[in-house]
Scaffold this motif. Structure first.
Motif, PDB file in Angstrom:
ATOM      1  N   LYS A 114      -9.726  52.398  16.983  1.00 23.34           N
ATOM      2  CA  LYS A 114      -8.643  51.435  17.192  1.00 23.34           C
ATOM      3  C   LYS A 114      -7.942  51.114  15.878  1.00 23.34           C
ATOM      4  N   GLU A 115      -8.712  50.923  14.815  1.00 23.33           N
ATOM      5  CA  GLU A 115      -8.120  50.535  13.539  1.00 23.33           C
ATOM      6  C   GLU A 115      -7.423  51.716  12.873  1.00 23.33           C
ATOM      7  N   TYR A 148     -12.555  48.120  22.613  1.00 21.43           N
ATOM      8  CA  TYR A 148     -12.381  49.176  21.618  1.00 21.43           C
ATOM      9  C   TYR A 148     -12.027  50.522  22.219  1.00 21.43           C
ATOM     10  N   ASP A 149     -11.681  50.555  23.521  1.00 21.77           N
ATOM     11  CA  ASP A 149     -11.277  51.826  24.098  1.00 21.77           C
ATOM     12  C   ASP A 149      -9.791  52.073  23.843  1.00 21.77           C
ATOM     13  N   ALA A 150      -9.348  53.288  24.134  1.00 19.49           N
ATOM     14  CA  ALA A 150      -7.983  53.696  23.784  1.00 19.49           C
ATOM     15  C   ALA A 150      -6.938  52.868  24.522  1.00 19.49           C
ATOM     16  N   GLU A 151      -7.184  52.579  25.799  1.00 22.24           N
ATOM     17  CA  GLU A 151      -6.224  51.820  26.592  1.00 22.24           C
ATOM     18  C   GLU A 151      -6.041  50.412  26.027  1.00 22.24           C
ATOM     19  N   PHE A 152      -7.129  49.802  25.613  1.00 19.88           N
ATOM     20  CA  PHE A 152      -7.061  48.455  25.057  1.00 19.88           C
ATOM     21  C   PHE A 152      -6.277  48.476  23.746  1.00 19.88           C
ATOM     22  N   ALA A 189      -2.839  46.473  22.755  1.00 21.27           N
ATOM     23  CA  ALA A 189      -2.799  45.567  21.607  1.00 21.27           C
ATOM     24  C   ALA A 189      -1.636  45.875  20.689  1.00 21.27           C
ATOM     25  N   SER A 190      -1.260  47.148  20.619  1.00 20.84           N
ATOM     26  CA  SER A 190      -0.201  47.537  19.689  1.00 20.84           C
ATOM     27  C   SER A 190       1.188  47.470  20.319  1.00 20.84           C
ATOM     28  N   GLY A 229      -3.334  52.006  11.695  1.00 23.98           N
ATOM     29  CA  GLY A 229      -3.109  52.136  10.262  1.00 23.98           C
ATOM     30  C   GLY A 229      -3.913  51.202   9.393  1.00 23.98           C
ATOM     31  N   GLU A 230      -4.940  50.550   9.956  1.00 21.00           N
ATOM     32  CA  GLU A 230      -5.801  49.669   9.174  1.00 21.00           C
ATOM     33  C   GLU A 230      -6.638  50.509   8.190  1.00 21.00           C
TER      34      GLU A 230
END
Length: 337
Positions: free
Chosen positions: A226-227, A315-319, A323-324, A231-232
């Motif tokens: 996710k991060e 933390y899954d891709a859909e979430f 969030a973004s 770009g985290e």
């Protein structure tokens, strides 16, 4: 997937017997404060499994005491999401919001305070009910450290100076992971207080730091994909790679070893608690409180975090995509001004 990395936590998972009811009612509080405004936001919130997390962190709590834990977990993640956008890259905006929230520690908030601040004020008021002034002062100090950590993170992003040392990163992240306020609430949820003269003892301090470190390492591994997607750069896996030139897999393996070593030390420290009780001349009631702190506060925050990270949809891709999305960030932003 990093979320599936097995850390072999040697502590059994526990869950409140009241978790089904609490999960069914978990949206009422954030909706009442305007922190969740749409069906899409509600669905996303439910995928995070925050009521499940609270029931694991506070397995001894039921009824209103468990509800307080659920509301705290909901608040934690709604608050954290506010810094996923431009605000999290601006120390000035971050300070403005964290100061507005932290003001609840000093007294009533003005009506103009953002909903996220009013949510914290409600939690803080309920958290202090029935607790001693000394406990409230100690817990307020932990909350202030938590809020200050967000400003430190924002300064790192603003200056585009990602952490290049795991030790430096750990010193900051120990505050923003929010473990200490989480453990504090276990006392309130269980209606007990660890003896204040023992709280800062070497043994208890070491146990708490292990709980904090294990939580943040579990979180950084689980949230890695996710991060990376947003770009985290301040994630322990990435930092170890920069610091030592390690691959992603090598960094994750190192974190697994670090968690294992810390938990071995944790079990050893637990065996020292009877000696701590003797040295501090704790009476029977104080010894019971210290034992409850071990079993109902520190242990659950380790095992609960582990089992939740492996099942949460946060933390899954859909979430991560939700969030973004600009619409979601605008909704969160409007609730924070």
């Amino acid at each position: 997937m990093p979320q599936d990395v097995d850390f072999h936590i040697p502590l059994p998972g526990r869950q409140s017997p009241d978790h089904t009811r609490a999960e069914a009612e978990q949206l009422a509080w954030p909706r009442s404060l305007g922190l969740i405004k749409s069906d899409a936001a509600a669905e996303r919130h439910l995928r995070g499994g925050y009521a499940d997390l609270a029931s694991r962190f506070y397995p001894h709590a039921t009824g209103a005491d468990l509800d307080l834990g659920v509301d705290l977990m909901s608040w934690f993640f709604l608050f954290d999401d506010l810094f996923d956008g431009p605000r999290g890259e601006s120390p000035e905006e971050t300070r403005h919001l964290t100061d507005a929230v932290a003001a609840a520690l000093d007294g009533p908030l003005p009506p103009s305070a953002p909903p996220i601040a009013h949510g914290f004020a409600d939690i803080w008021q309920r958290e202090c009910e029935g607790m001693t002034p000394a406990w409230c002062l100690r817990t307020a100090r932990h909350w202030r450290n938590y809020f200050e950590g967000y400003v430190d993170e924002a300064e790192s992003r603003f200056l585009n100076t990602p952490y290049d040392s795991a030790a430096h990163y750990l010193a900051m992240r120990r505050h923003t992971i929010g473990v200490q306020p989480t453990v504090d609430l276990a006392e309130r949820a269980g209606r007990f207080e660890v003896p204040h003269r023992v709280f800062d003892s070497a043994v208890l301090s070491a146990m708490l730091q292990i709980a904090v470190d294990v939580n943040l390492m579990l979180n950084d591994v689980a949230s890695l994909d996710k991060e990376e997607a947003r770009g985290e750069l301040n994630n322990m896996v990435m930092i170890l790679g920069r610091e030592h030139g390690w691959s992603r897999d090598r960094s994750i393996s190192h974190i697994q070893d670090e968690v294992h070593a810390r938990l071995e030390q944790f079990l050893l420290l637990e065996s020292c608690l009877p000696k701590v009780s003797e040295i501090y001349q704790l009476d029977a009631g104080e010894r019971e409180a210290l034992e409850r702190y071990r079993t109902d506060a520190v242990r659950p925050v380790i095992s609960g975090s582990y089992y939740w990270h492996r099942s949460s949809g946060r933390y899954d891709a859909e979430f991560a995509l939700a969030a973004s999305s600009q619409g979601y960030l605008e909704e969160l932003g409007s609730s924070a001004r």
